[in-house]
Design an enzyme around this catalytic site. Structure first.
Site, mmCIF file in Angstrom:
data_model
loop_
_atom_site.group_PDB
_atom_site.id
_atom_site.type_symbol
_atom_site.label_atom_id
_atom_site.label_comp_id
_atom_site.label_asym_id
_atom_site.label_seq_id
_atom_site.Cartn_x
_atom_site.Cartn_y
_atom_site.Cartn_z
ATOM 1 N N SER A 82 0.836 -1.205 0.000
ATOM 2 C CA SER A 82 0.000 0.000 0.000
ATOM 3 C C SER A 82 0.874 1.260 0.000
ATOM 4 O O SER A 82 1.682 1.439 -0.899
ATOM 5 C CB SER A 82 -0.945 -0.042 1.201
ATOM 6 O OG SER A 82 -2.015 0.852 1.037
ATOM 7 N N HIS A 91 -7.565 -5.892 -0.093
ATOM 8 C CA HIS A 91 -6.393 -5.026 0.007
ATOM 9 C C HIS A 91 -5.404 -5.518 1.057
ATOM 10 O O HIS A 91 -4.202 -5.345 0.906
ATOM 11 C CB HIS A 91 -6.845 -3.599 0.340
ATOM 12 C CG HIS A 91 -5.737 -2.601 0.349
ATOM 13 N ND1 HIS A 91 -5.029 -2.267 -0.794
ATOM 14 C CD2 HIS A 91 -5.202 -1.858 1.357
ATOM 15 C CE1 HIS A 91 -4.115 -1.365 -0.499
ATOM 16 N NE2 HIS A 91 -4.189 -1.099 0.808
ATOM 17 N N ASP A 136 -9.546 -6.210 -4.347
ATOM 18 C CA ASP A 136 -9.096 -5.011 -3.631
ATOM 19 C C ASP A 136 -10.077 -3.862 -3.883
ATOM 20 O O ASP A 136 -10.292 -3.450 -5.021
ATOM 21 C CB ASP A 136 -7.696 -4.618 -4.116
ATOM 22 C CG ASP A 136 -7.029 -3.574 -3.225
ATOM 23 O OD1 ASP A 136 -7.743 -2.821 -2.542
ATOM 24 O OD2 ASP A 136 -5.784 -3.516 -3.223
#
Length: 334
Positions: free
Chosen positions: A148, A303, A275
């Site tokens: 991320s 995610h 995601d």
């Protein structure tokens, strides 16, 4: 019954009751303390040691296991509002003789939080480079892993300091330009107040919504644990809000995308197909931009790949490192 025997049972029962009552009290009254104890326990169980490194007056907090050896060391960068312990679920499936380093990103957990710090992706990249120099991790090229926000930083790091990186794993990284809007982006656009950021919960209900947004797997989390997770985060929410505005600002929003042409290290990309925060089409962007990019799309995964599929993620990373090692050996023998 003999009084002495009776006293023995009473004492034994009392001894057992104390830790049980302490656990119940912690669960009901101080769930945040229970969460901290949980991470402490797993660090100990997995052999991860916590240390501090200093660059001038700036403190970095990190955990590590193993020592540098013939294989590249592995540095892991967590995502927005997380901390070094998020990697424990993957560490569990990695060999103990592999040198691992998990650092708290700038402003997170035990790493210095300063109002003067540059929290842009470029600023965070410079800080991580300072950390790498502090612990002399760059004596030899190392494998860099980021997820991320940490994936955005990891990609920019590989672009800015190519001689230090032997290979790179990006797990659903931020910082890419894609045409598909996720549920997260839609929620941000629909929100009338910047204070309402789905990734910054302030109530147990908002925490439950965030978990649903970030993961495909539906975890059944008790209300008390949700409260504990919120209690741990609330003191930091002002910082998270400031950080979020920095990383979505024009200066940082597409940092990884803007640096793709400079990434020379072998790249592995892992992404959850479902995601809802950062669209999986970002994997195609990376595959098209970087030759011989190894892409793995995980079915029934959101995610939070590190939490949802830790065994698979660890296996993919190890296979990637083994492939690179084999390729390097073949080149030497040719």
């Amino acid at each position: 019954m003999d009084p002495d025997v009776l006293n023995m049972f009473v004492i034994a029962g009392g001894t057992l009751a104390i830790p049980i009552l302490a656990f119940v009290a912690s669960f009901l009254l101080w769930p945040s303390a229970l969460i901290r104890i949980y991470y402490w326990y797993w660090r100990r169980a997995l052999g991860m040691q916590v240390r501090y490194a200093y660059y001038d007056d700036y403190q970095f907090c990190y955990s590590y296991r193993g020592r540098p050896g013939y294989r590249p060391s592995v540095l892991m960068l967590h995502g927005f509002s997380a901390h070094k312990d998020m990697w424990l679920s993957i560490v569990k499936f990695l060999p103990k003789n592999l040198h691992l380093v998990c650092v708290d990103m700038p402003g997170h957990e035990g790493t210095t939080r300063s109002s003067l710090d540059d929290l842009s992706i470029s600023g965070q990249t410079k800080r991580i480079h300072q950390f790498v120099e502090c612990i002399k991790l760059n004596r030899r090229p190392f494998h860099l892993v980021g997820t991320s926000m940490g994936g955005n930083v990891a990609g920019v790091y590989a672009a800015q300091y190519p001689e230090e990186i032997s290979s790179l794993t990006l797990i659903c990284p931020a910082g890419l330009q894609t045409s598909t809007e996720t549920n997260f982006i839609k929620q941000l656009k629909e929100s009338e107040h910047i204070d309402r950021i789905p990734l910054i919960p302030s109530t147990p209900e908002e925490m439950a919504d965030m978990l649903k947004l970030c993961s495909y797997v539906r975890f059944k989390v008790p209300q008390q644990i949700l409260q504990g997770l919120v209690d741990v985060r609330i003191p930091h929410n002002d910082f998270y809000r400031k950080l979020f505005l920095e990383i979505v600002d024009e200066k940082s929003r597409h940092s990884l995308h803007e640096n793709l042409s400079k990434i020379k290290a072998p790249l592995q990309v892992i992404w959850g197909k479902q995601d809802q925060v950062l669209d999986v089409s970002g994997a195609d962007v990376l595959a098209k931009a970087i030759p011989d990019c190894h892409v793995y799309i995980l079915e029934n995964c959101g995610h939070t790949v590190v939490v949802e599929r830790p065994r698979k993620t660890a296996k993919l990373i190890l296979e990637f490192l083994a492939l690179l090692h084999s390729t390097e050996n073949n080149k030497k023998q040719a």
